[in-house]
Scaffold this motif. Structure first.
Motif, mmCIF file in Angstrom:
data_model
loop_
_atom_site.group_PDB
_atom_site.id
_atom_site.type_symbol
_atom_site.label_atom_id
_atom_site.label_comp_id
_atom_site.label_asym_id
_atom_site.label_seq_id
_atom_site.Cartn_x
_atom_site.Cartn_y
_atom_site.Cartn_z
ATOM 1 N N LEU A 293 0.840 -1.204 0.000
ATOM 2 C CA LEU A 293 0.000 0.000 0.000
ATOM 3 C C LEU A 293 0.874 1.252 0.000
ATOM 4 O O LEU A 293 1.726 1.407 0.863
ATOM 5 N N GLU B 164 -3.061 4.855 -2.230
ATOM 6 C CA GLU B 164 -4.015 3.842 -1.768
ATOM 7 C C GLU B 164 -4.521 4.166 -0.366
ATOM 8 O O GLU B 164 -5.707 4.026 -0.073
ATOM 9 N N LEU B 165 -3.617 4.605 0.500
ATOM 10 C CA LEU B 165 -4.020 4.961 1.868
ATOM 11 C C LEU B 165 -4.960 6.163 1.869
ATOM 12 O O LEU B 165 -5.903 6.228 2.667
ATOM 13 N N GLY C 190 -8.757 6.253 3.350
ATOM 14 C CA GLY C 190 -9.178 7.286 4.318
ATOM 15 C C GLY C 190 -10.441 7.997 3.869
ATOM 16 O O GLY C 190 -11.351 8.244 4.670
#
Length: 110
Positions: free
Chosen positions: A4, A8-9, A13
């Motif tokens: 990741l 992607e994070l 979120g």
């Protein structure tokens, strides 16, 4: 599958904020942290229960053992001579306690 990264994070979120809302997200994170702490505490208790408590064994002094004395050469020779006489006596047939060969010699001479 790749690791990741930052994009992607960021997407994860945004999805979490949309699902739970900005006001509920800190409460959800706090509840998740508490549940992880409880889980760690319970697993450590299980490990402690599995490990047996160390037992202390008190050593008792052992009395010195008596070493049997070895027979002297004379005693051993005497014992061997007695065994030899006993074996010879049982090996030869006897007549009234006299070896058969000697009893036959006595009969011939009479």
């Amino acid at each position: 599958m790749s690791q990741l990264g930052a994009p992607e994070l960021l997407i994860i979120g945004v999805v979490l904020i949309l699902l739970f809302g900005a006001k509920k997200l800190p409460d959800t994170a706090r509840a998740l942290g508490q549940s992880l702490r409880m889980f760690k505490k319970e697993t450590s208790k299980m490990r402690e229960e599995d490990e047996p408590a160390p037992t202390v064994v008190k050593a008792e002094p052992v009395p010195p053992q008596q070493i049997p004395s070895t027979p002297s050469v004379e005693e051993r020779l005497r014992t061997l001579e007695e065994e030899n006489r006993r074996l010879k006596a049982t090996a030869e047939p006897t007549v009234n306690g006299v070896p058969l060969s000697q009893a036959q010699n006595d009969q011939r001479s009479s």
